[in-house]
Motif scaffolding. Structure first.
Motif, short mmCIF file in Angstrom:
data_model
loop_
_atom_site.label_atom_id
_atom_site.label_comp_id
_atom_site.label_asym_id
_atom_site.label_seq_id
_atom_site.Cartn_x
_atom_site.Cartn_y
_atom_site.Cartn_z
N GLU A 32 -72.86 97.76 74.80
CA GLU A 32 -72.88 97.27 73.73
C GLU A 32 -72.88 98.01 72.22
O GLU A 32 -73.33 99.35 72.26
N PRO A 33 -72.26 97.58 71.34
CA PRO A 33 -71.93 98.44 70.06
C PRO A 33 -73.27 98.70 69.38
O PRO A 33 -73.29 99.45 68.16
N ILE A 34 -74.48 98.03 69.80
CA ILE A 34 -75.80 98.34 68.98
C ILE A 34 -76.66 99.27 69.68
O ILE A 34 -76.97 98.95 70.85
N CYS A 35 -77.35 100.15 69.04
CA CYS A 35 -78.38 100.90 69.58
C CYS A 35 -79.62 100.11 69.71
O CYS A 35 -80.16 99.19 69.04
N VAL A 36 -80.45 100.25 71.05
CA VAL A 36 -81.42 99.47 71.15
C VAL A 36 -82.79 99.99 70.49
O VAL A 36 -83.63 99.39 70.35
N ASP A 37 -82.78 101.22 69.99
CA ASP A 37 -83.73 102.11 69.49
C ASP A 37 -83.67 101.66 67.80
O ASP A 37 -84.79 101.36 67.20
N CYS A 38 -82.54 101.94 67.10
CA CYS A 38 -82.58 102.03 65.99
C CYS A 38 -81.54 100.57 65.26
O CYS A 38 -81.41 100.56 63.96
N ASP A 39 -81.16 99.95 66.20
CA ASP A 39 -80.07 98.69 65.89
C ASP A 39 -78.92 99.20 65.10
O ASP A 39 -78.37 98.38 64.32
N GLY A 40 -78.72 100.49 64.88
CA GLY A 40 -77.43 101.19 64.46
C GLY A 40 -76.29 100.84 65.20
O GLY A 40 -76.53 100.64 66.37
N GLU A 41 -75.33 101.11 64.70
CA GLU A 41 -74.09 101.19 65.44
C GLU A 41 -73.72 102.36 66.35
O GLU A 41 -74.05 103.21 66.14
N ILE A 42 -73.27 102.00 67.62
CA ILE A 42 -72.97 102.95 68.66
C ILE A 42 -71.45 103.25 68.46
O ILE A 42 -70.80 102.43 68.53
N PRO A 43 -71.14 104.71 67.98
CA PRO A 43 -69.66 104.73 67.84
C PRO A 43 -68.57 104.55 69.07
O PRO A 43 -69.05 104.73 70.16
N ALA A 44 -67.55 103.85 68.82
CA ALA A 44 -66.68 103.58 69.77
C ALA A 44 -66.30 104.84 70.82
O ALA A 44 -66.13 104.52 71.94
N ALA A 45 -66.43 105.80 70.25
CA ALA A 45 -66.03 107.10 71.04
C ALA A 45 -66.95 107.40 72.04
O ALA A 45 -66.75 107.61 73.20
N ARG A 46 -68.40 107.29 71.56
CA ARG A 46 -69.50 107.49 72.70
C ARG A 46 -69.34 106.45 73.49
O ARG A 46 -69.66 106.56 74.76
N ARG A 47 -69.35 105.00 73.15
CA ARG A 47 -69.14 103.95 74.23
C ARG A 47 -68.27 104.35 75.26
O ARG A 47 -68.18 103.81 76.47
N GLN A 48 -67.02 104.71 74.99
CA GLN A 48 -66.02 104.85 75.64
C GLN A 48 -66.33 106.02 76.59
O GLN A 48 -66.07 106.04 77.89
N ALA A 49 -66.95 107.13 76.06
CA ALA A 49 -67.22 108.41 76.90
C ALA A 49 -68.31 107.93 77.74
O ALA A 49 -68.36 108.82 79.00
N ALA A 50 -69.24 107.29 77.45
CA ALA A 50 -70.56 106.98 78.26
C ALA A 50 -70.68 105.49 78.20
O ALA A 50 -71.40 104.95 77.60
#
Length: 69
Positions: A32-50
């Protein structure tokens, strides 16, 4: 001519390959593109890598620092 050590090595190798093949890997879907802790966006590169990640990198660092205590 193969000796007992050669045969044992082949048996061990075959069993190890079978066991490694049976390990379930995390699904290769994007997180999911939203961080569960801060509700900020998780960058696409991080989501693709992990693809299993649920936090952004800064929040994950905070979690890891907290678990070391």
């Amino acid at each position: 001519m193969a000796d007992n050590a050669d045969r044992a090595g082949e048996i061990i190798e075959n069993r190890l390959e079978g066991m490694l093949g049976a390990i379930a890997l995390p699904p290769r879907t994007f997180a999911e593109p939203i961080c569960v802790d801060c509700d900020g966006e998780i960058p696409a590169a991080r989501r693709q890598a992990a693809p299993w990640c649920v936090t952004c990198a800064p929040c994950q660092s905070i979690r890891e620092r907290g678990s070391r205590r």
